[in-house]
Design an enzyme around this catalytic site. Structure first.
Site, short mmCIF file in Angstrom:
data_model
loop_
_atom_site.label_atom_id
_atom_site.label_comp_id
_atom_site.label_asym_id
_atom_site.label_seq_id
_atom_site.Cartn_x
_atom_site.Cartn_y
_atom_site.Cartn_z
N ASN A 137 0.83 -1.21 0.00
CA ASN A 137 0.00 0.00 0.00
C ASN A 137 0.86 1.25 0.00
O ASN A 137 1.97 1.27 0.52
CB ASN A 137 -0.97 -0.01 1.20
CG ASN A 137 -0.40 0.69 2.42
OD1 ASN A 137 -0.51 1.91 2.57
ND2 ASN A 137 0.25 -0.07 3.30
N MET B 144 -0.98 4.53 0.75
CA MET B 144 -2.18 5.35 0.96
C MET B 144 -1.79 6.83 1.07
O MET B 144 -2.60 7.70 0.80
CB MET B 144 -2.87 4.95 2.27
CG MET B 144 -3.18 3.48 2.44
SD MET B 144 -4.55 2.95 1.47
CE MET B 144 -5.88 3.83 2.26
N GLY B 145 -0.56 7.07 1.52
CA GLY B 145 -0.13 8.47 1.69
C GLY B 145 -0.66 9.09 2.98
O GLY B 145 -0.81 10.30 3.07
N LEU B 146 -0.92 8.23 3.98
CA LEU B 146 -1.35 8.70 5.30
C LEU B 146 -2.53 9.69 5.23
O LEU B 146 -2.56 10.72 5.90
CB LEU B 146 -0.17 9.31 6.07
CG LEU B 146 0.85 8.28 6.57
CD1 LEU B 146 2.15 8.96 7.01
CD2 LEU B 146 0.30 7.47 7.74
N CYS C 281 7.43 7.56 8.56
CA CYS C 281 7.13 8.23 7.28
C CYS C 281 8.19 9.27 6.96
O CYS C 281 8.73 9.91 7.86
CB CYS C 281 5.76 8.89 7.37
SG CYS C 281 5.48 9.72 8.94
N LYS D 253 6.53 3.70 17.29
CA LYS D 253 6.45 2.65 16.26
C LYS D 253 7.65 2.73 15.34
O LYS D 253 7.93 3.77 14.74
CB LYS D 253 5.16 2.82 15.46
CG LYS D 253 4.98 1.72 14.43
CD LYS D 253 3.55 1.53 14.10
CE LYS D 253 3.35 0.45 13.08
NZ LYS D 253 1.97 0.37 12.64
N ILE E 86 6.70 -4.07 13.74
CA ILE E 86 7.27 -3.13 12.78
C ILE E 86 6.16 -2.46 11.94
O ILE E 86 5.06 -2.97 11.84
CB ILE E 86 8.24 -3.85 11.79
CG1 ILE E 86 7.52 -4.99 11.08
CG2 ILE E 86 9.50 -4.27 12.47
CD1 ILE E 86 8.31 -5.69 10.00
N ASN E 87 6.56 -1.38 11.30
CA ASN E 87 5.72 -0.80 10.26
C ASN E 87 5.95 -1.61 8.98
O ASN E 87 6.71 -2.58 8.98
CB ASN E 87 6.09 0.67 10.06
CG ASN E 87 4.87 1.51 9.69
OD1 ASN E 87 4.13 1.13 8.78
ND2 ASN E 87 4.67 2.60 10.37
N GLY F 195 2.49 -9.24 9.78
CA GLY F 195 2.16 -10.53 9.16
C GLY F 195 1.52 -11.55 10.06
O GLY F 195 1.39 -12.71 9.68
C1 FMN Z 1 -3.53 -0.10 4.29
C2 FMN Z 1 -2.56 0.10 5.42
C3 FMN Z 1 -2.50 1.33 6.06
C4 FMN Z 1 -1.60 1.54 7.11
N1 FMN Z 1 -1.58 2.76 7.75
C5 FMN Z 1 -0.76 2.94 8.82
C6 FMN Z 1 -0.80 4.16 9.56
O1 FMN Z 1 -1.58 5.07 9.28
N2 FMN Z 1 0.06 4.28 10.61
C7 FMN Z 1 0.92 3.29 11.00
O2 FMN Z 1 1.66 3.46 11.97
N3 FMN Z 1 0.96 2.11 10.32
C8 FMN Z 1 0.14 1.93 9.26
N4 FMN Z 1 0.15 0.72 8.60
C9 FMN Z 1 1.10 -0.33 9.03
C10 FMN Z 1 0.42 -1.34 9.96
O3 FMN Z 1 -0.04 -0.74 11.15
C11 FMN Z 1 1.40 -2.48 10.34
O4 FMN Z 1 2.48 -1.95 11.06
C12 FMN Z 1 1.95 -3.20 9.11
O5 FMN Z 1 0.95 -3.33 8.11
C13 FMN Z 1 2.47 -4.59 9.45
O6 FMN Z 1 1.49 -5.37 10.08
P1 FMN Z 1 0.49 -6.37 9.28
O7 FMN Z 1 1.36 -7.24 8.40
O8 FMN Z 1 -0.22 -7.13 10.35
O9 FMN Z 1 -0.42 -5.49 8.48
C14 FMN Z 1 -0.73 0.49 7.53
C15 FMN Z 1 -0.81 -0.75 6.88
C16 FMN Z 1 -1.70 -0.97 5.84
C17 FMN Z 1 -1.76 -2.31 5.18
#
Ligand code: FMN
Length: 292
Positions: free
Chosen positions: A57, A59-61, A117, A156, A182-183, A235
């Site tokens: 993704n 999304m651009g926050l 970011c 984070k 992690i992010n 994940g």
């Molecule tokens: C569509 C999408 C939007 C996300 N937006 C944010 C966000 O606004 N802030 C943030 O700290 N992490 C954001 N993340 C990261 C997730 O919080 C997470 O750290 C990352 O996806 C890894 O976990 P996961 O594999 O369980 O998704 C986003 C992830 C996805 C898929």
């Protein structure tokens, strides 16, 4: 928390209603979508693409700005029945301080700062994320911690660094009460028929099952560097993934992209964890550790 599963930021938490729904679906705590001082439109579409075992993704926050998010947070805090974590990001140290000050007014259980970011102060060129430079990570933690008042602060971290343990140590030293790791992992997918990247922004963040081993390693490195609690995220899709996070050193477990891969995901992960613990004779989560 009734279970250690935390809805990760950005995946389902843009509105108070969604946060409440995640809690009703079994999340032990929920994190709101990261927001900023001013509203942000985000990037154009396609901004999310998912296939068998991953999501990318950019999304651009996108977010409506902190003042509107505070209303969503108030609703969630009143109705979710589980701890609500408020997530913030900014362009400068000062932005982070102002965000934390605003967010503490609604008394969330925790304020999480997303420092992964790229950021830029007006008139300056885009700089590396604070999460990628230990000194910057420490400084943003210090100013945020002071602005959080009595609300604990979670920082984070990004996996896109050579030594995540060094960054974790820096933020712990600067006063962080917890770390989320992690992010998403910097990535790119190319549609070879179209001869162009699938995302409008070309580059994005990878998440979902494919990154789980990266996240487990990162949490293990962070645990070896710090004492504070860790929300191990990346994940996690099954009970066994969540157990692996705890064995790597996590205190709680973030769940994000898994909602795109499984129905009733929080309840099912929690049930699978319970079965694993019963089968192996674990009485409590703190017993779940790697063999010495
Ligand atoms: C569509 C999408 C939007 C996300 N937006 C944010 C966000 O606004 N802030 C943030 O700290 N992490 C954001 N993340 C990261 C997730 O919080 C997470 O750290 C990352 O996806 C890894 O976990 P996961 O594999 O369980 O998704 C986003 C992830 C996805 C898929």
């Amino acid at each position: 928390m009734t279970n250690p599963l935390v809805l990760a930021s950005g995946v389902w938490g843009l509105t108070g209603g969604n946060l409440v729904r995640a809690a009703k679906e079994g999340a032990g705590a929920v994190t709101s979508k990261s927001c900023s001082l001013q509203p942000r439109r985000g990037y154009g579409n396609p901004s999310v693409f998912h296939w068998d075992n991953a999501v990318i993704n950019a999304m651009g926050l996108c977010n409506p700005g902190v003042d509107e998010m505070l209303d969503e947070l108030r609703f969630a805090i009143k109705n979710a029945g589980v701890p609500v974590i408020a997530s913030a990001f900014g362009n400068s140290f000062d932005d982070y301080a102002r965000m934390c000050e605003k967010m503490r007014s609604v008394k969330p259980a925790l304020i999480e700062i997303d420092i992964s970011c790229p950021h830029h102060e007006p008139g300056k060129k885009v700089a590396k994320p604070f999460a990628c430079v230990a000194r910057d990570a420490a400084q943003v933690t210090e100013v945020s911690k002071e602005a959080c008042g009595k609300v604990p602060l979670c920082v984070k971290l990004s996996p896109n660094v050579s030594d995540i343990g060094e960054i974790a140590k820096a933020v712990e030293g600067a006063g962080a009460d917890a770390i989320c790791a992690i992010n998403s992992v910097k990535a790119m997918v190319i549609d070879v028929d179209a001869r162009r990247p699938v995302l409008a922004n070309k580059v994005g963040g990878l998440s979902g099952p494919a990154i789980n081993p990266i996240a487990v390693r990162a949490v293990y490195d962070v645990r070896n560097a710090v004492e504070i609690p860790i929300i191990g995220t990346g994940g996690v899709t099954t009970g066994r993934d969540a157990i692996a996070m705890l064995m790597a050193g996590a205190t709680a477990v973030g769940v994000g992209s898994a909602i795109a891969f499984r129905d009733r995901v929080f309840k099912r992960i929690a049930e699978e964890m319970e079965i694993f613990m019963r089968d192996k004779g674990y009485a409590k989560l703190s017993q779940i550790k790697l063999e010495e």
